[in-house]
Design a protein around this motif. Structure first.
Motif, PDB file in Angstrom:
ATOM      1  N   SER A 171       0.823  -1.208   0.000  1.00 49.37           N
ATOM      2  CA  SER A 171       0.000   0.000   0.000  1.00 49.37           C
ATOM      3  C   SER A 171       0.862   1.264   0.000  1.00 49.37           C
ATOM      4  O   SER A 171       0.540   2.241  -0.679  1.00 49.37           O
ATOM      5  CB  SER A 171      -0.955   0.001   1.193  1.00 49.37           C
ATOM      6  OG  SER A 171      -0.255   0.084   2.405  1.00 49.37           O
ATOM      7  N   LEU A 172       1.973   1.240   0.743  1.00 50.28           N
ATOM      8  CA  LEU A 172       2.879   2.399   0.730  1.00 50.28           C
ATOM      9  C   LEU A 172       3.517   2.590  -0.650  1.00 50.28           C
ATOM     10  O   LEU A 172       3.633   3.718  -1.137  1.00 50.28           O
ATOM     11  CB  LEU A 172       3.955   2.241   1.795  1.00 50.28           C
ATOM     12  CG  LEU A 172       3.502   2.387   3.249  1.00 50.28           C
ATOM     13  CD1 LEU A 172       4.618   1.993   4.194  1.00 50.28           C
ATOM     14  CD2 LEU A 172       3.036   3.789   3.526  1.00 50.28           C
ATOM     15  N   LEU A 173       3.918   1.484  -1.275  1.00 49.05           N
ATOM     16  CA  LEU A 173       4.495   1.578  -2.624  1.00 49.05           C
ATOM     17  C   LEU A 173       3.486   2.126  -3.628  1.00 49.05           C
ATOM     18  O   LEU A 173       3.808   3.006  -4.434  1.00 49.05           O
ATOM     19  CB  LEU A 173       4.988   0.208  -3.079  1.00 49.05           C
ATOM     20  CG  LEU A 173       6.325  -0.261  -2.539  1.00 49.05           C
ATOM     21  CD1 LEU A 173       6.559  -1.724  -2.918  1.00 49.05           C
ATOM     22  CD2 LEU A 173       7.436   0.607  -3.062  1.00 49.05           C
ATOM     23  N   LEU A 174       2.256   1.599  -3.592  1.00 49.95           N
ATOM     24  CA  LEU A 174       1.229   2.071  -4.524  1.00 49.95           C
ATOM     25  C   LEU A 174       0.907   3.544  -4.299  1.00 49.95           C
ATOM     26  O   LEU A 174       0.736   4.307  -5.248  1.00 49.95           O
ATOM     27  CB  LEU A 174      -0.034   1.215  -4.396  1.00 49.95           C
ATOM     28  CG  LEU A 174       0.052  -0.183  -4.979  1.00 49.95           C
ATOM     29  CD1 LEU A 174      -1.209  -0.963  -4.682  1.00 49.95           C
ATOM     30  CD2 LEU A 174       0.299  -0.118  -6.477  1.00 49.95           C
ATOM     31  N   TYR A 175       0.810   3.931  -3.032  1.00 51.82           N
ATOM     32  CA  TYR A 175       0.546   5.337  -2.751  1.00 51.82           C
ATOM     33  C   TYR A 175       1.654   6.221  -3.294  1.00 51.82           C
ATOM     34  O   TYR A 175       1.389   7.243  -3.927  1.00 51.82           O
ATOM     35  CB  TYR A 175       0.381   5.570  -1.244  1.00 51.82           C
ATOM     36  CG  TYR A 175       0.235   7.028  -0.907  1.00 51.82           C
ATOM     37  CD1 TYR A 175      -0.987   7.667  -1.066  1.00 51.82           C
ATOM     38  CD2 TYR A 175       1.325   7.786  -0.490  1.00 51.82           C
ATOM     39  CE1 TYR A 175      -1.123   9.011  -0.797  1.00 51.82           C
ATOM     40  CE2 TYR A 175       1.192   9.123  -0.221  1.00 51.82           C
ATOM     41  CZ  TYR A 175      -0.036   9.742  -0.371  1.00 51.82           C
ATOM     42  OH  TYR A 175      -0.165  11.071  -0.116  1.00 51.82           O
ATOM     43  N   ASN A 176       2.897   5.817  -3.051  1.00 49.94           N
ATOM     44  CA  ASN A 176       4.020   6.631  -3.516  1.00 49.94           C
ATOM     45  C   ASN A 176       4.091   6.693  -5.032  1.00 49.94           C
ATOM     46  O   ASN A 176       4.440   7.721  -5.605  1.00 49.94           O
ATOM     47  CB  ASN A 176       5.337   6.108  -2.928  1.00 49.94           C
ATOM     48  CG  ASN A 176       5.496   6.454  -1.473  1.00 49.94           C
ATOM     49  OD1 ASN A 176       4.923   7.428  -0.995  1.00 49.94           O
ATOM     50  ND2 ASN A 176       6.252   5.652  -0.764  1.00 49.94           N
ATOM     51  N   MET A 177       3.759   5.597  -5.712  1.00 51.49           N
ATOM     52  CA  MET A 177       3.826   5.596  -7.177  1.00 51.49           C
ATOM     53  C   MET A 177       2.652   6.327  -7.805  1.00 51.49           C
ATOM     54  O   MET A 177       2.831   7.036  -8.796  1.00 51.49           O
ATOM     55  CB  MET A 177       3.853   4.152  -7.699  1.00 51.49           C
ATOM     56  CG  MET A 177       5.167   3.449  -7.447  1.00 51.49           C
ATOM     57  SD  MET A 177       5.351   1.855  -8.283  1.00 51.49           S
ATOM     58  CE  MET A 177       3.846   1.008  -7.940  1.00 51.49           C
ATOM     59  N   LEU A 178       1.457   6.192  -7.242  1.00 48.88           N
ATOM     60  CA  LEU A 178       0.270   6.726  -7.894  1.00 48.88           C
ATOM     61  C   LEU A 178      -0.158   8.101  -7.388  1.00 48.88           C
ATOM     62  O   LEU A 178      -0.580   8.947  -8.179  1.00 48.88           O
ATOM     63  CB  LEU A 178      -0.903   5.740  -7.728  1.00 48.88           C
ATOM     64  CG  LEU A 178      -0.685   4.344  -8.316  1.00 48.88           C
ATOM     65  CD1 LEU A 178      -1.870   3.450  -7.983  1.00 48.88           C
ATOM     66  CD2 LEU A 178      -0.470   4.421  -9.812  1.00 48.88           C
ATOM     67  N   LEU A 179      -0.088   8.330  -6.095  1.00 47.38           N
ATOM     68  CA  LEU A 179      -0.686   9.542  -5.549  1.00 47.38           C
ATOM     69  C   LEU A 179       0.301  10.576  -5.012  1.00 47.38           C
ATOM     70  O   LEU A 179      -0.097  11.699  -4.742  1.00 47.38           O
ATOM     71  CB  LEU A 179      -1.680   9.177  -4.432  1.00 47.38           C
ATOM     72  CG  LEU A 179      -2.884   8.359  -4.876  1.00 47.38           C
ATOM     73  CD1 LEU A 179      -3.722   7.970  -3.676  1.00 47.38           C
ATOM     74  CD2 LEU A 179      -3.717   9.136  -5.869  1.00 47.38           C
ATOM     75  N   SER A 180       1.540  10.206  -4.827  1.00 48.10           N
ATOM     76  CA  SER A 180       2.471  11.182  -4.241  1.00 48.10           C
ATOM     77  C   SER A 180       2.721  12.357  -5.182  1.00 48.10           C
ATOM     78  O   SER A 180       2.953  13.473  -4.728  1.00 48.10           O
ATOM     79  CB  SER A 180       3.790  10.517  -3.845  1.00 48.10           C
ATOM     80  OG  SER A 180       4.476  10.057  -4.987  1.00 48.10           O
ATOM     81  N   GLY A 181       2.662  12.139  -6.472  1.00 43.95           N
ATOM     82  CA  GLY A 181       2.831  13.237  -7.419  1.00 43.95           C
ATOM     83  C   GLY A 181       1.658  14.196  -7.403  1.00 43.95           C
ATOM     84  O   GLY A 181       1.827  15.403  -7.587  1.00 43.95           O
TER      85      GLY A 181
ATOM     86  N   THR B 125      -0.621  14.562  -4.690  1.00 48.82           N
ATOM     87  CA  THR B 125      -0.782  15.193  -3.381  1.00 48.82           C
ATOM     88  C   THR B 125       0.460  15.923  -2.905  1.00 48.82           C
ATOM     89  O   THR B 125       0.367  16.791  -2.048  1.00 48.82           O
ATOM     90  CB  THR B 125      -1.146  14.137  -2.316  1.00 48.82           C
ATOM     91  OG1 THR B 125      -0.090  13.189  -2.218  1.00 48.82           O
ATOM     92  CG2 THR B 125      -2.444  13.446  -2.648  1.00 48.82           C
ATOM     93  N   GLY B 126       1.622  15.564  -3.432  1.00 45.58           N
ATOM     94  CA  GLY B 126       2.866  16.181  -2.994  1.00 45.58           C
ATOM     95  C   GLY B 126       3.376  15.627  -1.681  1.00 45.58           C
ATOM     96  O   GLY B 126       4.286  16.178  -1.079  1.00 45.58           O
ATOM     97  N   ILE B 127       2.765  14.544  -1.217  1.00 45.67           N
ATOM     98  CA  ILE B 127       3.168  13.915   0.044  1.00 45.67           C
ATOM     99  C   ILE B 127       3.798  12.577  -0.271  1.00 45.67           C
ATOM    100  O   ILE B 127       3.163  11.692  -0.844  1.00 45.67           O
ATOM    101  CB  ILE B 127       1.962  13.707   0.976  1.00 45.67           C
ATOM    102  CG1 ILE B 127       1.293  15.040   1.282  1.00 45.67           C
ATOM    103  CG2 ILE B 127       2.392  13.004   2.258  1.00 45.67           C
ATOM    104  CD1 ILE B 127      -0.025  14.879   1.986  1.00 45.67           C
ATOM    105  N   TYR B 128       5.054  12.418   0.093  1.00 51.19           N
ATOM    106  CA  TYR B 128       5.770  11.162  -0.104  1.00 51.19           C
ATOM    107  C   TYR B 128       5.994  10.528   1.261  1.00 51.19           C
ATOM    108  O   TYR B 128       6.470  11.186   2.185  1.00 51.19           O
ATOM    109  CB  TYR B 128       7.113  11.415  -0.796  1.00 51.19           C
ATOM    110  CG  TYR B 128       7.940  10.176  -0.963  1.00 51.19           C
ATOM    111  CD1 TYR B 128       7.662   9.273  -1.975  1.00 51.19           C
ATOM    112  CD2 TYR B 128       8.981   9.898  -0.094  1.00 51.19           C
ATOM    113  CE1 TYR B 128       8.412   8.125  -2.126  1.00 51.19           C
ATOM    114  CE2 TYR B 128       9.741   8.758  -0.232  1.00 51.19           C
ATOM    115  CZ  TYR B 128       9.447   7.868  -1.251  1.00 51.19           C
ATOM    116  OH  TYR B 128      10.176   6.730  -1.393  1.00 51.19           O
ATOM    117  N   ILE B 129       5.638   9.272   1.405  1.00 48.84           N
ATOM    118  CA  ILE B 129       5.831   8.545   2.657  1.00 48.84           C
ATOM    119  C   ILE B 129       6.977   7.572   2.443  1.00 48.84           C
ATOM    120  O   ILE B 129       6.892   6.661   1.621  1.00 48.84           O
ATOM    121  CB  ILE B 129       4.556   7.780   3.063  1.00 48.84           C
ATOM    122  CG1 ILE B 129       3.395   8.743   3.259  1.00 48.84           C
ATOM    123  CG2 ILE B 129       4.811   6.987   4.337  1.00 48.84           C
ATOM    124  CD1 ILE B 129       2.082   8.063   3.520  1.00 48.84           C
TER     125      ILE B 129
END
Length: 87
Positions: A43-53, A55-59
């Motif tokens: 889930s962290l990988l998917l969030y970082n690949m799909l939504l971090s760009g 939202t501007g939030i990288y976990i």
């Protein structure tokens, strides 16, 4: 500022606590924790690949974030996002 020992001693104590906790669990619970860890990492990988760009939030994916998502599940994931917004 913390010295090197000031940071590493609490981390060692927490790691020993979790190690003792895992040793006390039976096989079914250990498998559940392993499965939750895998789902948390994915889930962290998917969030970082799909939504971090967007939202501007990288976990960052490290031991602490994986443990938070493993233990708390989806609320832990949301907690990490909120903490990144605040901090």
């Amino acid at each position: 500022m913390f010295s090197e020992w000031g940071i590493s001693i609490p981390i060692i104590v927490i790691a020993l606590f979790f190690l003792g906790f895992i040793i006390m669990l039976n096989g079914r619970r250990i498998m559940k924790l392993v499965l939750n860890s895998i789902v948390g990492i994915i889930s962290l990988l998917l969030y970082n690949m799909l939504l971090s760009g967007i939202t501007g939030i990288y976990i960052g994916i490290n031991l602490v974030t994986v443990l938070v998502v493993t233990i708390f599940g989806i609320p832990g994931f949301i907690l990490l996002i909120v903490l990144n917004l605040i901090l």
